[in-house]
Design a protein around this motif. Sequence first.
Motif, mmCIF file in Angstrom:
data_model
loop_
_atom_site.group_PDB
_atom_site.id
_atom_site.type_symbol
_atom_site.label_atom_id
_atom_site.label_comp_id
_atom_site.label_asym_id
_atom_site.label_seq_id
_atom_site.Cartn_x
_atom_site.Cartn_y
_atom_site.Cartn_z
ATOM 1 N N ALA A 1 4.596 -2.038 -5.221
ATOM 2 C CA ALA A 1 4.305 -3.233 -6.017
ATOM 3 C C ALA A 1 5.177 -4.407 -5.603
ATOM 4 O O ALA A 1 4.793 -5.571 -5.760
ATOM 5 N N GLY A 2 6.366 -4.106 -5.057
ATOM 6 C CA GLY A 2 7.267 -5.148 -4.578
ATOM 7 C C GLY A 2 6.987 -5.584 -3.157
ATOM 8 O O GLY A 2 7.742 -6.393 -2.599
ATOM 9 N N GLY A 3 5.934 -5.028 -2.528
ATOM 10 C CA GLY A 3 5.548 -5.474 -1.205
ATOM 11 C C GLY A 3 5.925 -4.564 -0.060
ATOM 12 O O GLY A 3 5.640 -4.881 1.097
ATOM 13 N N VAL A 4 6.566 -3.429 -0.343
ATOM 14 C CA VAL A 4 6.911 -2.485 0.711
ATOM 15 C C VAL A 4 5.668 -1.687 1.109
ATOM 16 O O VAL A 4 4.875 -1.290 0.248
ATOM 17 N N ALA A 5 5.496 -1.465 2.397
ATOM 18 C CA ALA A 5 4.431 -0.584 2.885
ATOM 19 C C ALA A 5 4.968 0.840 2.909
ATOM 20 O O ALA A 5 5.988 1.102 3.545
ATOM 21 N N VAL A 6 4.299 1.762 2.214
ATOM 22 C CA VAL A 6 4.778 3.136 2.084
ATOM 23 C C VAL A 6 3.816 4.082 2.787
ATOM 24 O O VAL A 6 2.621 4.105 2.481
ATOM 25 N N LEU A 7 4.347 4.835 3.752
ATOM 26 C CA LEU A 7 3.588 5.912 4.390
ATOM 27 C C LEU A 7 4.170 7.224 3.895
ATOM 28 O O LEU A 7 5.327 7.547 4.183
ATOM 29 N N MET A 8 3.404 7.973 3.114
ATOM 30 C CA MET A 8 3.882 9.186 2.457
ATOM 31 C C MET A 8 3.205 10.406 3.064
ATOM 32 O O MET A 8 1.979 10.521 3.056
ATOM 33 N N ILE A 9 4.011 11.314 3.597
ATOM 34 C CA ILE A 9 3.500 12.585 4.122
ATOM 35 C C ILE A 9 3.696 13.633 3.043
ATOM 36 O O ILE A 9 4.813 13.831 2.551
ATOM 37 N N GLU B 1 0.824 -1.207 0.000
ATOM 38 C CA GLU B 1 0.000 0.000 0.000
ATOM 39 C C GLU B 1 0.855 1.252 0.000
ATOM 40 O O GLU B 1 1.929 1.282 0.608
ATOM 41 N N VAL B 2 0.366 2.304 -0.662
ATOM 42 C CA VAL B 2 0.871 3.659 -0.468
ATOM 43 C C VAL B 2 -0.224 4.421 0.258
ATOM 44 O O VAL B 2 -1.304 4.662 -0.287
ATOM 45 N N VAL B 3 0.051 4.766 1.516
ATOM 46 C CA VAL B 3 -0.915 5.500 2.331
ATOM 47 C C VAL B 3 -0.375 6.910 2.542
ATOM 48 O O VAL B 3 0.756 7.089 2.997
ATOM 49 N N ALA B 4 -1.185 7.899 2.187
ATOM 50 C CA ALA B 4 -0.769 9.299 2.349
ATOM 51 C C ALA B 4 -1.281 9.831 3.670
ATOM 52 O O ALA B 4 -2.429 9.571 4.067
ATOM 53 N N LEU B 5 -0.423 10.571 4.366
ATOM 54 C CA LEU B 5 -0.800 11.283 5.585
ATOM 55 C C LEU B 5 -0.869 12.761 5.220
ATOM 56 O O LEU B 5 0.162 13.403 4.974
ATOM 57 N N ALA B 6 -2.095 13.286 5.127
ATOM 58 C CA ALA B 6 -2.314 14.651 4.642
ATOM 59 C C ALA B 6 -2.802 15.540 5.783
ATOM 60 O O ALA B 6 -3.144 15.070 6.867
ATOM 61 N N GLY B 7 -2.831 16.834 5.509
ATOM 62 C CA GLY B 7 -3.283 17.806 6.494
ATOM 63 C C GLY B 7 -2.561 19.122 6.301
ATOM 64 O O GLY B 7 -1.587 19.209 5.546
#
Length: 503
Positions: free
Chosen positions: A449-457, A286-292
Amino acid sequence: MPDRPPVPPVLALHRVSKSFGAVRALHEVSLELFAGEAHALAGENGAGKSTLVKILSGLHRPDAGRILLDGEPAEFHGPADAQRAGVAVIYQEPTLFPDLSVTENIFMGRQPRARFGRIDRPAARRRAAALFAGLGVQLDPDQPARGLSIADQQLVEIAKALSRDARVLIMDEPTAALSGNEVARLFGVVEALRARGCAVLFVSHRLEEIFELCRRVTTLRDGAFVSGDLIADMTPDDLVRRMVGREPEALFPKLDTVPGQVALAVRRLTREGVFTDVSFEVRAGEVVALAGLVGAGRSEVARAVFGVDRPDAGRVEVGGRRLRPASPSAAMAAGLALVPEDRRQQGLIMDLSIERNIALAGLPAVRRGPLISRAAERARAHDWAVRLRLKFARLADPVGVLSGGNQQKVVLAKWLARKPSVLIVDEPTRGIDVGTKAEVHRLLSELAAGGVAVLMISSELPEVLGMADRVLVMHEGRLVADIPRAEATEESVMAAATGRGAA
């Protein structure tokens, strides 16, 4: 140039070229700056923007072409000539004398004199106060420069330029280190400068600022003039096409993935006075964005998750195992990586080589007994430089010589070399050009896509909407929304960020 005013430009370049050895930095570039007008200069890193600015400011002389001042040929043999012609540059990071007052910085070497040649300090102070009043800002002329914010330092530089009767102000990435309120104040100052009849050249990677502030835009690509346009006649997508030579959709190369197991779990994390009761999960792939909005607590949450700051309550789990709090080494051992917001201050050691910076987060892998193997260090760096398409002369060069985008790639390489299971990236494309942004986005998408969990601010809504599988939104230290990709829009994200939406 379309829709030209009837008066000649204050300053113009006509078919200017400049080379450094075999490298062609500019080729037959033309530009016109008119009084009372804000003009944007756009282009990727390496497009020639910095070289053009240095020619206008007298630091470089063109190999061919002409500089025109009020329609007449002019030559700048150095910065002093440009200053006498009324040209001033406001850099991203001003260089003031920290132990002198604001007034003393403005009039350094040009102080008003009283009888017997003494410095007339009251007169200098009155002039400084008048300059700030004319710009519509409040700044204490007696305040020492030390401790001023970057935004206030820029105001001092602008006042200094006006005290020299500057007619052309060049602003080179002036908003890169500013908050939203500081950007709004700077825009008000630019409007005041336009009202005074100044020509403003605004150099920025931020397209929304270009479209809000400027009337015209000149676009460069690979050192060549692409076009000069009225902002009213184009869209941001049009400008992106001119800058990078491809469709805007290519800026967000998001790959479809099927999320796996929970890789990162944050449970009721709290740091008193900073953020409260924050809980979320990020799954592998997943690519999960932390917004605000700025100040919502996003970066502070990332620092606490990675162990830089100690939370007052809550816990962090990686792969189902609880992390020891306030321990970056434990976080790294568990498979976490953190790419910080400020790459120059927190992500890199600017005087060290590219290869050494890449190796820093994984020294055990290049250690041979008690010593660091230079060959292993270089091989590791070369491998990641190729993978990330890093542009460099020698891996032994200081990382400080690289462009901002390539410095960001070095920070990424440093952490990716550890093969993390969870990657936290804070403002991954801040201060880098559109083309390099696309490369960073491609990399994040491939990692997921390679299985890394991405938390993007990220503070850039197009980036959030273009790259995230889910958008987590913070407001005043609390997590207020978890929006799936299909439902994420500018309106829904901003409603939550401003407290008008709820989880």
